[in-house]
Write an enzyme that holds these catalytic residues in place. Structure first.
Site, PDB file in Angstrom:
ATOM      1  N   TYR A  57      -1.463  -0.537  10.392  1.00  0.00           N
ATOM      2  CA  TYR A  57      -1.641  -1.079   9.032  1.00  0.00           C
ATOM      3  C   TYR A  57      -0.508  -0.586   8.126  1.00  0.00           C
ATOM      4  O   TYR A  57       0.114  -1.372   7.395  1.00  0.00           O
ATOM      5  CB  TYR A  57      -3.001  -0.616   8.499  1.00  0.00           C
ATOM      6  CG  TYR A  57      -3.224  -0.874   7.028  1.00  0.00           C
ATOM      7  CD1 TYR A  57      -3.622  -2.125   6.566  1.00  0.00           C
ATOM      8  CD2 TYR A  57      -3.051   0.158   6.093  1.00  0.00           C
ATOM      9  CE1 TYR A  57      -3.827  -2.355   5.208  1.00  0.00           C
ATOM     10  CE2 TYR A  57      -3.260  -0.067   4.737  1.00  0.00           C
ATOM     11  CZ  TYR A  57      -3.648  -1.320   4.304  1.00  0.00           C
ATOM     12  OH  TYR A  57      -3.847  -1.549   2.958  1.00  0.00           O
ATOM     13  N   SER A  62       0.855  -1.187   0.000  1.00  0.00           N
ATOM     14  CA  SER A  62       0.000   0.000   0.000  1.00  0.00           C
ATOM     15  C   SER A  62       0.892   1.238   0.000  1.00  0.00           C
ATOM     16  O   SER A  62       1.997   1.195   0.563  1.00  0.00           O
ATOM     17  CB  SER A  62      -0.867   0.020   1.267  1.00  0.00           C
ATOM     18  OG  SER A  62      -1.529   1.257   1.392  1.00  0.00           O
TER      19      SER A  62
HETATM   20  P1  NAP Z   1     -11.181  -6.250   0.837  1.00  0.00           P
HETATM   21  O1  NAP Z   1     -12.190  -5.857  -0.171  1.00  0.00           O
HETATM   22  O2  NAP Z   1     -11.396  -5.920   2.267  1.00  0.00           O
HETATM   23  O3  NAP Z   1     -10.937  -7.841   0.706  1.00  0.00           O
HETATM   24  C1  NAP Z   1     -10.071  -8.457   1.578  1.00  0.00           C
HETATM   25  C2  NAP Z   1      -9.946  -9.913   1.199  1.00  0.00           C
HETATM   26  O4  NAP Z   1      -8.950 -10.506   2.053  1.00  0.00           O
HETATM   27  C3  NAP Z   1     -11.220 -10.707   1.405  1.00  0.00           C
HETATM   28  O5  NAP Z   1     -11.261 -11.713   0.391  1.00  0.00           O
HETATM   29  C4  NAP Z   1     -11.008 -11.356   2.775  1.00  0.00           C
HETATM   30  O6  NAP Z   1     -11.711 -12.590   2.922  1.00  0.00           O
HETATM   31  C5  NAP Z   1      -9.517 -11.632   2.719  1.00  0.00           C
HETATM   32  N1  NAP Z   1      -8.861 -11.772   4.008  1.00  0.00           N
HETATM   33  C6  NAP Z   1      -8.731 -10.863   5.008  1.00  0.00           C
HETATM   34  N2  NAP Z   1      -8.036 -11.377   6.034  1.00  0.00           N
HETATM   35  C7  NAP Z   1      -7.708 -12.655   5.674  1.00  0.00           C
HETATM   36  C8  NAP Z   1      -7.019 -13.706   6.298  1.00  0.00           C
HETATM   37  N3  NAP Z   1      -6.504 -13.562   7.528  1.00  0.00           N
HETATM   38  N4  NAP Z   1      -6.884 -14.874   5.646  1.00  0.00           N
HETATM   39  C9  NAP Z   1      -7.395 -15.040   4.396  1.00  0.00           C
HETATM   40  N5  NAP Z   1      -8.073 -14.069   3.743  1.00  0.00           N
HETATM   41  C10 NAP Z   1      -8.230 -12.890   4.380  1.00  0.00           C
HETATM   42  O7  NAP Z   1      -9.736  -5.683   0.489  1.00  0.00           O
HETATM   43  P2  NAP Z   1      -9.122  -4.941  -0.801  1.00  0.00           P
HETATM   44  O8  NAP Z   1      -9.385  -3.500  -0.655  1.00  0.00           O
HETATM   45  O9  NAP Z   1      -9.479  -5.644  -2.040  1.00  0.00           O
HETATM   46  O10 NAP Z   1      -7.566  -5.125  -0.467  1.00  0.00           O
HETATM   47  C11 NAP Z   1      -6.768  -6.126  -1.023  1.00  0.00           C
HETATM   48  C12 NAP Z   1      -5.322  -5.798  -0.686  1.00  0.00           C
HETATM   49  O11 NAP Z   1      -5.003  -4.493  -1.161  1.00  0.00           O
HETATM   50  C13 NAP Z   1      -5.036  -5.774   0.820  1.00  0.00           C
HETATM   51  O12 NAP Z   1      -3.760  -6.331   1.074  1.00  0.00           O
HETATM   52  C14 NAP Z   1      -5.032  -4.290   1.148  1.00  0.00           C
HETATM   53  O13 NAP Z   1      -4.240  -3.998   2.276  1.00  0.00           O
HETATM   54  C15 NAP Z   1      -4.461  -3.718  -0.127  1.00  0.00           C
HETATM   55  N6  NAP Z   1      -4.791  -2.306  -0.325  1.00  0.00           N
HETATM   56  C16 NAP Z   1      -6.079  -1.902  -0.464  1.00  0.00           C
HETATM   57  C17 NAP Z   1      -6.345  -0.560  -0.641  1.00  0.00           C
HETATM   58  C18 NAP Z   1      -7.733  -0.004  -0.808  1.00  0.00           C
HETATM   59  O14 NAP Z   1      -7.891   1.232  -0.828  1.00  0.00           O
HETATM   60  N7  NAP Z   1      -8.749  -0.823  -0.937  1.00  0.00           N
HETATM   61  C19 NAP Z   1      -5.282   0.369  -0.668  1.00  0.00           C
HETATM   62  C20 NAP Z   1      -4.003  -0.094  -0.521  1.00  0.00           C
HETATM   63  C21 NAP Z   1      -3.765  -1.434  -0.357  1.00  0.00           C
HETATM   64  P3  NAP Z   1     -13.116 -12.660   3.751  1.00  0.00           P
HETATM   65  O15 NAP Z   1     -14.059 -11.689   3.089  1.00  0.00           O
HETATM   66  O16 NAP Z   1     -13.546 -14.076   3.640  1.00  0.00           O
HETATM   67  O17 NAP Z   1     -12.776 -12.231   5.157  1.00  0.00           O
END
Ligand code: NAP
Length: 248
Positions: free
Chosen positions: A157, A143
């Site tokens: 985080y 991130s």
């Molecule tokens: P999201 O919509 O919250 O989805 C998170 C996913 O991770 C879900 O499939 C969830 O599964 C799974 N998950 C969470 N904890 C887990 C664990 N302990 N074991 C296995 N699966 C787990 O997230 P996203 O926004 O797509 O983010 C994806 C990645 O991008 C993350 O690493 C996040 O830090 C990074 N990121 C996101 C943003 C943003 O603005 N969205 C910005 C920077 C970086 P369940 O639903 O089954 O719990």
């Protein structure tokens, strides 16, 4: 090389967008999820409807036994893994450091850092030419918070993503001669459900004015960078990062 990919946290958001694109690239895909089986199965079904192979496997990546089991099941159901997308990540409610307790900090680090390490370990054991594997690619989803620090929101985080970046640099150098490339993608503010976990579902709209492009990103825009790093087009790239953050 076999084309088998694991996308951790592939049930929604950036992970699901990446899985759809990887299926188009001809990968058989494991959609890992922690608790939401319905969403994971929806992604699997959509991929299968296009005639591609996909399975959903429940595993909490913060738990070592779960990760070991996850990789064994992939061996059995899809064959040797060639791509790991370490996408699963979590954040907890926004707060400043005064109210942050050890339990919360550990929880964040156990998923975002320990979980990512454990998945890298299991992938390297299978991909490394040192162990008679065929090589492979690891893409870690970090991130821009690693660089910005996320003050007053979630510095735990942000620090966990800083650790993911250091893991990416070190592991890339450790396994380069064994046929494995390791790179990172640093998304900015992306339109997913993750912001609701931080207690502010509409965060993208509040923060978008601070983004030079004046908008949040789409999960598919992040997926494109992951796809490039996974592909042969980036064959001489390792230990590197792509920021997908609208200039932030
Ligand atoms: P999201 O919509 O919250 O989805 C998170 C996913 O991770 C879900 O499939 C969830 O599964 C799974 N998950 C969470 N904890 C887990 C664990 N302990 N074991 C296995 N699966 C787990 O997230 P996203 O926004 O797509 O983010 C994806 C990645 O991008 C993350 O690493 C996040 O830090 C990074 N990121 C996101 C943003 C943003 O603005 N969205 C910005 C920077 C970086 P369940 O639903 O089954 O719990």
């Amino acid at each position: 090389m076999s084309k088998v990919a694991l996308v951790t946290g592939g049930s929604r958001g950036i992970g699901a967008a990446t899985a759809y694109k990887l299926a188009e690239e001809g990968y058989s895909i494991c959609i890992n999820y922690r608790s939401d089986a319905v969403s994971a199965m929806r992604v699997v079904q959509k991929i299968q409807n296009k005639g591609k192979k996909a399975v959903a496997i429940k595993a909490d990546i913060s738990q070592e036994e779960d990760v070991i089991c996850l990789f064994s099941l992939i061996d059995e159901q899809l064959g040797p893994i060639s791509l790991l997308v370490n996408n699963a990540g979590m954040l907890l409610k926004q707060m400043s450091i005064e109210t942050m307790d050890a339990e919360r900090i550990n929880q964040t680090f156990q998923t975002n850092v320990t979980g990512t390490f454990l998945c890298c370990r299991e992938a390297v054991k299978r991909m490394s030419k040192k162990h008679h594997g065929e090589g492979g690619v690891i893409v870690n989803v970090s991130s821009v918070a690693a660089r910005l620090g996320a003050p007053n929101e979630y510095i735990d985080y942000a620090a966990s993503k800083g650790a993911v970046d250091t893991l990416t640099i070190g592991l890339a150098a450790e396994v380069a001669e064994h046929g494995i490339r390791v790179n990172g993608v640093r998304p900015g503010i992306i339109k997913t459900e993750m912001h609701a976990s931080g207690g502010e579902p509409d965060r993208v709209n509040r923060v978008k004015e601070a983004v030079p492009m004046k908008r949040g990103g789409e999960p598919e825009e992040v997926a494109e960078a992951i796809i490039w790093l996974a592909s042969e087009k980036s064959v001489y790239t390792t230990g590197s990062f792509i920021e997908v953050a609208g200039g932030r």
